[in-house]
Design a protein around this motif. Structure first.
Motif, PDB file in Angstrom:
ATOM      1  N   ASP A 191     -11.970   5.208  15.679  1.00 60.13           N
ATOM      2  CA  ASP A 191     -11.559   6.582  15.977  1.00 60.13           C
ATOM      3  C   ASP A 191     -12.746   7.525  16.110  1.00 60.13           C
ATOM      4  OD1 ASP A 191     -11.907   6.140  13.231  1.00 60.13           O
ATOM      5  OD2 ASP A 191     -10.591   7.789  12.668  1.00 60.13           O
ATOM      6  N   PRO A 211      -6.184   6.656  12.858  1.00 64.55           N
ATOM      7  CA  PRO A 211      -4.834   7.219  12.975  1.00 64.55           C
ATOM      8  C   PRO A 211      -3.975   6.372  13.916  1.00 64.55           C
ATOM      9  CG  PRO A 211      -6.382   8.463  14.312  1.00 64.55           C
ATOM     10  CD  PRO A 211      -7.187   7.446  13.566  1.00 64.55           C
ATOM     11  N   GLU A 257     -15.344  -0.640   4.092  1.00 61.51           N
ATOM     12  CA  GLU A 257     -14.381  -1.217   3.149  1.00 61.51           C
ATOM     13  C   GLU A 257     -15.050  -1.883   1.954  1.00 61.51           C
ATOM     14  OE1 GLU A 257     -10.893  -1.046   3.325  1.00 61.51           O
ATOM     15  OE2 GLU A 257     -11.269  -1.692   1.283  1.00 61.51           O
ATOM     16  N   PHE A 280      -8.217   1.588  -0.963  1.00 61.01           N
ATOM     17  CA  PHE A 280      -8.075   3.000  -0.592  1.00 61.01           C
ATOM     18  C   PHE A 280      -7.867   3.104   0.917  1.00 61.01           C
ATOM     19  CE2 PHE A 280     -10.807   3.131  -4.377  1.00 61.01           C
ATOM     20  CZ  PHE A 280     -10.224   4.148  -5.120  1.00 61.01           C
ATOM     21  N   ALA A 281      -7.192   4.165   1.332  1.00 58.95           N
ATOM     22  CA  ALA A 281      -7.184   4.522   2.754  1.00 58.95           C
ATOM     23  C   ALA A 281      -8.020   5.791   2.864  1.00 58.95           C
ATOM     24  CB  ALA A 281      -5.767   4.771   3.226  1.00 58.95           C
ATOM     25  N   VAL A 282      -9.051   5.763   3.701  1.00 56.53           N
ATOM     26  CA  VAL A 282      -9.919   6.929   3.877  1.00 56.53           C
ATOM     27  C   VAL A 282      -9.497   7.635   5.159  1.00 56.53           C
ATOM     28  CG1 VAL A 282     -12.295   7.724   4.126  1.00 56.53           C
ATOM     29  CG2 VAL A 282     -11.802   5.744   2.677  1.00 56.53           C
ATOM     30  N   ASN A 327      -9.850   2.165   9.067  1.00 59.89           N
ATOM     31  CA  ASN A 327      -9.162   3.449   8.906  1.00 59.89           C
ATOM     32  C   ASN A 327      -9.117   4.197  10.237  1.00 59.89           C
ATOM     33  OD1 ASN A 327      -8.620   3.503   5.974  1.00 59.89           O
ATOM     34  ND2 ASN A 327     -10.851   3.405   5.831  1.00 59.89           N
ATOM     35  N   SER A 368     -13.006  -3.001  -0.785  1.00 61.29           N
ATOM     36  CA  SER A 368     -12.015  -3.788  -1.515  1.00 61.29           C
ATOM     37  C   SER A 368     -12.111  -5.256  -1.111  1.00 61.29           C
ATOM     38  CB  SER A 368     -10.613  -3.259  -1.230  1.00 61.29           C
ATOM     39  OG  SER A 368      -9.669  -4.277  -1.490  1.00 61.29           O
ATOM     40  N   ARG A 374      -8.861  -6.688   0.280  1.00 62.19           N
ATOM     41  CA  ARG A 374      -8.560  -6.426   1.689  1.00 62.19           C
ATOM     42  C   ARG A 374      -9.467  -7.228   2.615  1.00 62.19           C
ATOM     43  NH1 ARG A 374      -8.288  -0.354   2.734  1.00 62.19           N
ATOM     44  NH2 ARG A 374      -6.148  -0.459   1.994  1.00 62.19           N
ATOM     45  N   ALA A 431      -9.518  10.471   8.356  1.00 62.95           N
ATOM     46  CA  ALA A 431     -10.554  10.928   9.280  1.00 62.95           C
ATOM     47  C   ALA A 431     -11.191  12.202   8.725  1.00 62.95           C
ATOM     48  CB  ALA A 431      -9.937  11.192  10.644  1.00 62.95           C
TER      49      ALA A 431
END
Ligand SMILES: [Mg+2]
Lengths: 130, 161
Positions: free
Chosen positions: A10, A60, A88, B108-110, A58, A90, A93, B112
């Motif tokens: 993104d 959207p 990342e 975690f989700a980071v 990550n 983790s 994951r 934007a």
């Protein structure tokens, strides 16, 4: 042989950084396609011949993990080489992604790391151009 | 605030500036100007919170030029490229700080990162408590970081806050 690359992230800056690093590392690049989220990434794979995917996690709309799941669910794309480039941390994951056949590059990355992983996953990498 | 968090945030931020943009710490850089451009990164998951990063104007062009490899270009990086570079820097700092304080099992989700219009880092937030705050003196300017997290960091973090 040169590789058609798809970079899914993104951030436009990150997409540019990845392509720049590949060129610096002497990876033979054919077409470069870019996508800003997982859904756009799937469209790009559907509409183009892609040899190698770089994916962020990550994002959207559709995150990288979901995109990779959908790629692997398609019989035509089960062996498509995928490299996740992410901060990342983790281990859980990361292992889940590796089980789906994705390689992992931790951000921030060194050009040599990118070169090594591309070579490992595709068997292709030219000598560094100075 | 537990000073351990400050130490870790300082180390992660300095190493990210260096490896992402070749910007090095410079302890005596007093005259570099006050930070004026700010960005925030929210995250959720194991626990949720916010990271704020504010840098002085002078850092932005160098940040974008180095990250994008524009050294040989005639025109400098655009305003948008400078903001995007700052966002990515904050994203990488946040992403590398979280496993240091929550362990490598936590997910975690980071979100934007977003530029803060008025350029100000808030002193407090409604939802979160302050956990760490550091200032960096760098060779091309100064930076300031604040990290806020929900109360659960006390039980879910690996260090007592
Ligand atoms: Mg992202």
């Amino acid at each position: 042989m040169s590789l058609n690359i798809l970079v899914v992230d993104d951030s436009a800056v990150v997409r540019t950084m990845i392509v720049k690093t590949l060129r610096m590392a002497g990876v033979p690049i054919g077409e470069v396609h870019q996508a800003a989220n997982g859904a756009e990434g799937l469209d790009a794979i559907d509409n183009n011949w892609i040899d190698l995917v770089f994916a962020d996690l990550n994002m959207p709309v559709m995150n990288g993990e979901e995109m990779i799941e959908k790629i692997r669910a398609n019989p035509d794309w089960q062996d498509l080489p995928i490299i996740v480039v992410s901060t990342e941390g983790s281990q859980t994951r990361i292992e889940r992604l590796q089980q789906r056949g994705a390689k992992f590059i931790h951000k921030p990355f060194a050009p040599e790391t990118v070169r090594e992983v591309v070579k490992e996953i595709t068997g292709i990498c030219h000598e560094q151009q100075v | 605030m537990n000073s351990k968090y400050n130490e870790i945030l300082q180390r992660v931020a300095e190493s990210t500036f260096e490896s992402l943009a070749f910007i090095l710490p410079m302890p005596d850089n007093e005259g570099a100007g006050w930070p004026t451009v700010a960005v925030s990164v929210g995250f959720s998951g194991h626990f949720s919170g916010l990271l704020f990063l504010k840098v002085s104007d002078g850092i932005l062009p160098e940040l974008a030029t180095n990250m994008l490899g524009l050294e040989d270009e005639q025109s400098g990086p655009s305003h948008e490229q400078q903001n995007d570079a700052l966002k990515e820097l904050a994203n990488v700092i946040c992403g590398n700080f979280l496993p240091e304080i929550a362990g490598t099992e936590a997910e975690f989700a980071v979100n934007a990162p977003e530029i803060i219009d008025d350029g100000e880092i808030p002193e407090a937030t409604d939802r979160y408590r302050p956990v760490a705050r550091v200032q960096l003196n760098l060779d091309s300017g100064n930076a300031e970081l604040s990290f806020f997290a929900e109360e659960a960091i006390n039980t879910k973090g690996i260090i007592a806050a």
